[in-house]
Write an enzyme that holds these catalytic residues in place. Structure first.
Site, mmCIF file in Angstrom:
data_model
loop_
_atom_site.group_PDB
_atom_site.id
_atom_site.type_symbol
_atom_site.label_atom_id
_atom_site.label_comp_id
_atom_site.label_asym_id
_atom_site.label_seq_id
_atom_site.Cartn_x
_atom_site.Cartn_y
_atom_site.Cartn_z
ATOM 1 N N LYS A 14 -17.112 -6.645 7.812
ATOM 2 C CA LYS A 14 -15.939 -7.501 7.593
ATOM 3 C C LYS A 14 -15.187 -7.821 8.892
ATOM 4 O O LYS A 14 -14.192 -8.535 8.873
ATOM 5 C CB LYS A 14 -14.969 -6.789 6.639
ATOM 6 C CG LYS A 14 -14.913 -7.356 5.226
ATOM 7 C CD LYS A 14 -13.725 -6.742 4.527
ATOM 8 C CE LYS A 14 -13.335 -7.385 3.233
ATOM 9 N NZ LYS A 14 -12.173 -6.712 2.637
ATOM 10 N N ARG B 47 -2.000 -6.324 -8.292
ATOM 11 C CA ARG B 47 -0.835 -7.150 -7.944
ATOM 12 C C ARG B 47 -0.574 -8.204 -8.996
ATOM 13 O O ARG B 47 0.545 -8.507 -9.330
ATOM 14 C CB ARG B 47 -1.064 -7.859 -6.597
ATOM 15 C CG ARG B 47 -0.907 -6.942 -5.420
ATOM 16 C CD ARG B 47 -1.387 -7.604 -4.180
ATOM 17 N NE ARG B 47 -2.809 -7.909 -4.316
ATOM 18 C CZ ARG B 47 -3.611 -8.254 -3.332
ATOM 19 N NH1 ARG B 47 -3.135 -8.386 -2.120
ATOM 20 N NH2 ARG B 47 -4.885 -8.491 -3.532
ATOM 21 N N HIS C 46 0.845 -1.212 0.000
ATOM 22 C CA HIS C 46 0.000 0.000 0.000
ATOM 23 C C HIS C 46 0.874 1.253 0.000
ATOM 24 O O HIS C 46 0.604 2.213 -0.722
ATOM 25 C CB HIS C 46 -0.867 0.073 1.270
ATOM 26 C CG HIS C 46 -1.921 -0.972 1.393
ATOM 27 N ND1 HIS C 46 -2.087 -1.733 2.530
ATOM 28 C CD2 HIS C 46 -2.908 -1.371 0.545
ATOM 29 C CE1 HIS C 46 -3.123 -2.541 2.382
ATOM 30 N NE2 HIS C 46 -3.636 -2.350 1.181
ATOM 31 N N SER D 270 -2.894 -7.494 3.268
ATOM 32 C CA SER D 270 -3.115 -7.305 4.708
ATOM 33 C C SER D 270 -3.479 -8.642 5.354
ATOM 34 O O SER D 270 -3.040 -8.938 6.470
ATOM 35 C CB SER D 270 -4.259 -6.317 4.949
ATOM 36 O OG SER D 270 -3.929 -5.063 4.435
HETATM 37 O O1 PNS Z 1 -8.721 -2.797 0.561
HETATM 38 P P1 PNS Z 1 -9.834 -3.347 -0.252
HETATM 39 O O2 PNS Z 1 -10.632 -4.313 0.562
HETATM 40 O O3 PNS Z 1 -9.343 -3.917 -1.552
HETATM 41 O O4 PNS Z 1 -10.802 -2.112 -0.627
HETATM 42 C C1 PNS Z 1 -11.998 -2.340 -1.310
HETATM 43 C C2 PNS Z 1 -12.879 -1.085 -1.299
HETATM 44 C C3 PNS Z 1 -13.028 -0.524 0.097
HETATM 45 C C4 PNS Z 1 -12.270 -0.022 -2.187
HETATM 46 C C5 PNS Z 1 -14.258 -1.498 -1.880
HETATM 47 O O5 PNS Z 1 -14.727 -2.619 -1.187
HETATM 48 C C6 PNS Z 1 -15.285 -0.384 -1.782
HETATM 49 O O6 PNS Z 1 -15.223 0.555 -2.548
HETATM 50 N N1 PNS Z 1 -16.203 -0.495 -0.809
HETATM 51 C C7 PNS Z 1 -17.216 0.502 -0.569
HETATM 52 C C8 PNS Z 1 -18.593 -0.025 -0.912
HETATM 53 C C9 PNS Z 1 -18.857 0.133 -2.389
HETATM 54 O O7 PNS Z 1 -18.737 1.202 -2.964
HETATM 55 N N2 PNS Z 1 -19.243 -0.988 -3.028
HETATM 56 C C10 PNS Z 1 -19.513 -1.037 -4.428
HETATM 57 C C11 PNS Z 1 -18.250 -1.267 -5.224
HETATM 58 S S1 PNS Z 1 -18.579 -1.293 -6.941
#
Ligand code: PNS
Length: 161
Positions: free
Chosen positions: A42, A91, A18, A130
């Site tokens: 989560k 990645r 990150h 993570s």
């Molecule tokens: O660190 P991560 O888990 O890869 O992050 C994922 C994240 C937080 C960017 C994604 O889950 C997100 O945008 N969540 C917010 C809810 C949302 O907008 N959901 C619809 C996605 S199309």
């Protein structure tokens, strides 16, 4: 041209993968916002305050950074905070399917006003996540070099408590 860049995620905790992306993304715009999702469903290992504190400590060398948190849809946060570009890291090909689906859904929610831009992770960190870092750490494995030193100290302190 690009004013506000957003890098959003769970950061539970922030890793050196990150941090590599944060260092690179901060050069792309005037301000880089690191947005920590609260993700109550989560059941994160660290609270949102702890995750933000770790990010602030690990990024105190970056002048144009803001650390914030949000709950709910990323697209709503983007609109409410006048974000120009959303950064995601890739990645490996395994990330691609999930990321393209999310980027396309978000493009629809943003009415195509905001771009998702993908940065390729450095090969040094392509295996780092993570989840894997937490698993190794909780089983007493060595994660030095995979998370910022300040984050490792934070994790050790939290686990001693
Ligand atoms: O660190 P991560 O888990 O890869 O992050 C994922 C994240 C937080 C960017 C994604 O889950 C997100 O945008 N969540 C917010 C809810 C949302 O907008 N959901 C619809 C996605 S199309």
């Amino acid at each position: 041209m690009i004013k506000k860049v957003l890098y959003a995620g769970s950061f539970d905790p922030i890793t050196n993968g990150h941090l590599d992306l944060i260092n690179r993304a901060a050069k792309l715009g005037d301000i880089l916002v690191v947005g920590v999702i609260e993700n109550r469903s989560k059941k994160p290992f660290f609270t949102v305050e702890e995750r933000m504190d770790m990010i602030e400590k690990a990024t105190d060398h970056i002048p144009n950074i803001e650390v914030d948190h949000f709950d709910g849809l990323l697209a709503h946060y983007v609109k409410q905070n006048n974000i120009d570009v959303v950064i995601r890291g890739l990645r490996a090909t395994m990330d691609f399917e999930y990321e393209i689906q999310m980027a396309q859904m978000n493009a629809r929610l943003y009415n195509n006003d905001v771009e998702t831009v993908f940065l390729m992770t450095s090969p040094d960190y392509s295996f780092v996540s993570s989840s894997i870092v937490k698993e190794v750490f909780t089983l007493n494995g060595d994660i030095k070099g995979l998370v910022p030193d300040k984050v490792l100290e934070y994790m050790e302190r939290k686990c001693k408590k």
